[in-house]
Scaffold this active site. Structure first.
Site, short mmCIF file in Angstrom:
data_model
loop_
_atom_site.label_atom_id
_atom_site.label_comp_id
_atom_site.label_asym_id
_atom_site.label_seq_id
_atom_site.Cartn_x
_atom_site.Cartn_y
_atom_site.Cartn_z
N GLN A 1 -13.14 27.92 16.81
CA GLN A 1 -13.68 27.74 18.16
C GLN A 1 -12.60 28.04 19.20
OE1 GLN A 1 -15.39 23.75 18.06
NE2 GLN A 1 -16.83 24.29 16.45
N GLU B 1 -10.31 24.48 2.85
CA GLU B 1 -9.22 23.68 2.25
C GLU B 1 -9.73 22.66 1.22
OE1 GLU B 1 -10.30 23.47 5.35
OE2 GLU B 1 -10.18 21.45 6.20
N CYS C 1 -12.50 25.72 11.51
CA CYS C 1 -13.47 24.91 12.25
C CYS C 1 -13.13 24.89 13.74
CB CYS C 1 -13.56 23.51 11.63
SG CYS C 1 -15.14 22.72 12.01
N SER D 1 0.84 -1.20 0.00
CA SER D 1 0.00 0.00 0.00
C SER D 1 0.88 1.26 0.00
CB SER D 1 -0.91 -0.01 1.22
OG SER D 1 -0.12 -0.07 2.38
N GLU E 1 -17.93 20.85 24.31
CA GLU E 1 -17.31 19.60 23.82
C GLU E 1 -16.20 19.16 24.79
OE1 GLU E 1 -15.52 19.83 19.89
OE2 GLU E 1 -14.99 17.71 19.90
N HIS F 1 -14.78 24.60 6.05
CA HIS F 1 -13.48 24.04 5.62
C HIS F 1 -13.12 24.49 4.21
CE1 HIS F 1 -12.75 21.23 8.96
NE2 HIS F 1 -14.07 21.22 9.05
N THR G 1 6.62 -7.19 -8.77
CA THR G 1 5.68 -6.76 -9.81
C THR G 1 5.14 -7.98 -10.56
OG1 THR G 1 6.72 -4.63 -10.08
CG2 THR G 1 5.50 -5.44 -11.97
N LYS H 1 -1.51 5.48 -5.26
CA LYS H 1 -2.52 5.11 -6.26
C LYS H 1 -3.47 6.28 -6.52
CE LYS H 1 -4.01 1.23 -5.09
NZ LYS H 1 -5.27 0.89 -4.41
N GLY H 2 -3.81 7.00 -5.43
CA GLY H 2 -4.73 8.13 -5.55
C GLY H 2 -4.15 9.22 -6.44
N ASP I 1 -5.51 -8.85 -1.30
CA ASP I 1 -6.29 -8.66 -0.07
C ASP I 1 -7.63 -9.38 -0.22
OD1 ASP I 1 -4.34 -6.89 0.67
OD2 ASP I 1 -5.55 -5.07 0.36
N THR J 1 12.30 -6.73 -10.12
CA THR J 1 11.00 -6.79 -10.79
C THR J 1 10.10 -7.92 -10.27
OG1 THR J 1 11.75 -8.31 -12.52
CG2 THR J 1 12.07 -5.96 -12.93
N1 GLN Z 1 -15.01 19.37 17.25
C1 GLN Z 1 -15.58 20.54 16.70
C2 GLN Z 1 -17.04 20.39 16.39
O1 GLN Z 1 -17.54 19.30 16.32
C3 GLN Z 1 -14.82 20.98 15.45
C4 GLN Z 1 -14.98 20.05 14.29
C5 GLN Z 1 -13.96 20.27 13.21
O2 GLN Z 1 -12.96 20.95 13.41
N2 GLN Z 1 -14.17 19.69 12.05
O3 GLN Z 1 -17.73 21.37 16.22
#
Ligand code: GLN
Length: 546
Positions: A386, A510, A382, A13, A406, A508, A191, A17-18, A148, A188
């Site tokens: 907080q 990103e 996220c 692995s 939390e 998010h 492979t 591959k991705g 696998d 080889t």
């Molecule tokens: N743990 C936090 C929540 O549930 C933040 C979640 C996160 O950062 N994706 O709100």
């Protein structure tokens, strides 16, 4: 055209591959084809949402709120394939659906078996993506390694699709490892063995992509082709790259992999335009400055836990002609040292990424305070937003026990608490606030200026929110609420007052950044870090403007 490419993996692995499947997609799009990407994960979990980032890396979230494998993030960065729940298939989903049908009596009394019932369900899901009119090629990456136990039904389904569609319409690209032993000898045999295993399952690979530390020479490629029954020109060398994995499509294109695949699929050859991609790689290779960005998170041991965040920072670097050096800091380490400057001195910015649970939160709060006080660019995503809220409430509002429920259930000052709709949720799987939603940005805010528009659409994955009971008080103390949900009820973005760059977002960003289209927030954050780097010797930032 509705053609299919199955990407399988052999030997071991983590061969990439991705990235290889994504690079295929990138090259075929550069030929003007409409590509779709599908990831098959042979695990029994229904989705990646409940899996630990330590075990499985980042959970990638799609617009429609599916919690998927991080390879979908690679697909999003390399291709334009739309990605939704349909593009991520797991054993768990397949069995869940087949068992649902069995309970509903849909199999009319027949014995329900792996072949044909499980394989039919797999094929139906692949065809659902691939058979639509606007699709030319669907690339299906089969997770795991050939041999696998878990992947056998998926390989069998792939074999059946190749049989049903014919080998002009469905091919197999097999990725293997050619290891180097004794310091200089490429071998080889692994492979050969992995191809044999594939052949035993009835699949003859059309193309072999061989991973190795150095390029394979012609004689080795001929030998591999001969033993594996693959034509010489279809034995491709994918060797380790020096600067960036975004080079892979160019390396494969240089060996004419896209032409070979078009030939095998009977698609008329067409002009390839990888100019935009080559320019990304060129910018990567020729930065005019270096910026050092600290990521203060809790899942630092596994390189893939914050994969999309790291990549988005690199994209921000490309946009600013800056090499981004990631300084990965385990937040729990920041908790115990006397002065956070011991770890943060000399960085040009701090990013606090998403996460769950209490461990290491104290270190993130310290990092946020350090950045706020020192005027260091700080980006909270996220959980990061907080944390910035908790830090501000403790230090500026004077609530020393401000916290998220939390982490401390009965805290007197719950500045972050559960979303109303989450209070009675008992199941963990797929029950967070998930997927794309609209945020309205307030005029005059930093974030509005960065996006250049009032309405933005970003993806969410969280249960907790800024507590509205404290919103007015925070605003009075100077914290700027930059974005809200369309109903004005939830805080989506916060900004520090009088600070070069201190922004937290509840979503998010990103997940939407691409090397050829860096996300505006990451672009702006890296620009601020670059600005900050001007004062640091050795950054090179002073020599050239972006
Ligand atoms: N743990 C936090 C929540 O549930 C933040 C979640 C996160 O950062 N994706 O709100």
């Amino acid at each position: 055209m509705n053609k299919y490419i199955f990407v399988t993996g052999g030997v071991c692995s983590s061969l990439g591959k991705g990235v290889t499947a994504s690079s295929l997609g990138c090259m075929l799009e550069a030929r003007g084809l409409s590509v779709r990407m599908v990831k098959i994960d042979p695990y029994i979990n229904v989705d990646a949402g409940t899996m630990s980032p330590y075990q499985h890396g980042e959970v990638y979230v799609t617009d429609d709120g599916a919690e998927t494998d991080l390879d979908l993030g690679n697909y999003a960065r390399y291709t334009r394939s739309p990605l939704s729940r349909a593009n991520s298939i797991t054993t768990g989903q397949i069995y869940q659906e087949v068992i649902r049908k069995e309970r509903a009596g849909e199999f009319l009394g027949r014995t329900v078996q792996v072949i044909p019932h499980i394989t039919d369900e797999i094929k139906a899901r692949v065809y659902k993506v691939g058979e639509s009119d606007d699709v030319d090629v669907t690339i299906v990456e089969i997770g795991g390694t050939v041999g696998d136990i878990e992947s056998v039904p998926f390989l069998e389904a792939a074999r059946q699709i190749m049989l049903e569609k014919g080998r002009k319409n469905a091919i197999c690209v097999h990725l293997t490892l050619v290891p180097m032993v004794a310091g200089n000898e490429l071998k080889t045999k692994p492979t050969q063995h992995s191809v044999k295993e594939l052949q035993e399952l009835g699949i003859q690979p059309d193309v072999l992509i061989c991973r190795s530390v150095v390029p394979l020479d012609e004689s080795l490629r001929r030998k591999i082709g001969l033993f594996c029954n693959v034509e010489f020109d279809a034995v491709i060398s994918e060797y380790d790259v020096k600067t960036t994995i975004y080079e892979i499509p160019l390396i494969l294109h240089d060996q004419k992999l896209d032409t070979i695949i078009l030939e095998r699929l009977g698609v008329e050859s067409r002009h390839s335009d990888l100019k935009a991609w080559a320019s990304v790689v060129d910018k990567f290779r020729n930065p005019t400055a270096t910026v050092r960005i600290a990521i203060v998170g809790k899942y630092m041991d596994l390189g893939d836990s914050y994969k999309s965040v790291y990549e988005a920072l690199f994209h921000g670097g490309i946009a600013n002609q800056a090499k981004v050096e990631l300084v990965k800091i385990d937040s729990s380490k920041l908790e115990s040292i006397p002065d956070p400057g011991e770890l943060l001195e000399g960085v040009d910015g701090v990013l606090i990424p998403g996460g769950f649970g209490e461990r290491g939160i104290g270190g993130m709060i310290r990092a946020a305070r350090y950045a706020r006080e020192k005027g260091l660019p700080c980006f909270g995503i996220c959980l990061g937003l907080q944390v910035m809220t908790i830090e501000f409430s403790r230090d500026v509002l004077g609530y020393a026990d401000a916290d998220s429920t939390e982490f401390v259930k009965g805290t007197k000052h719950p500045v972050i608490n559960l979303l109303e709709e989450q209070v009675n949720v008992k199941d963990y799987g797929g029950t967070m606030r998930l997927g794309k939603s609209e945020t309205r940005l307030k005029s005059g805010t930093r974030i509005r200026e960065i996006y250049g528009q009032d309405a933005i659409f970003e993806r969410h994955r969280h249960r907790y929110e800024v507590n509205n009971d404290y919103r007015a008080e925070m605003e009075k103390a100077g914290m700027v609420v930059g974005g809200l949900t369309t109903d004005g009820k939830l805080v989506e973005s916060l900004e520090w007052p009088d600070h070069p760059w201190g922004i937290g977002v509840q979503f998010h960003p990103e997940f939407r950044s691409k090397p050829i289209e860096p996300h505006p927030l990451f672009k702006s954050f890296v620009a601020a870090c670059r600005q900050r780097a001007l004062s640091r010797p050795g950054s090179g930032a002073a020599h050239a403007a972006p």
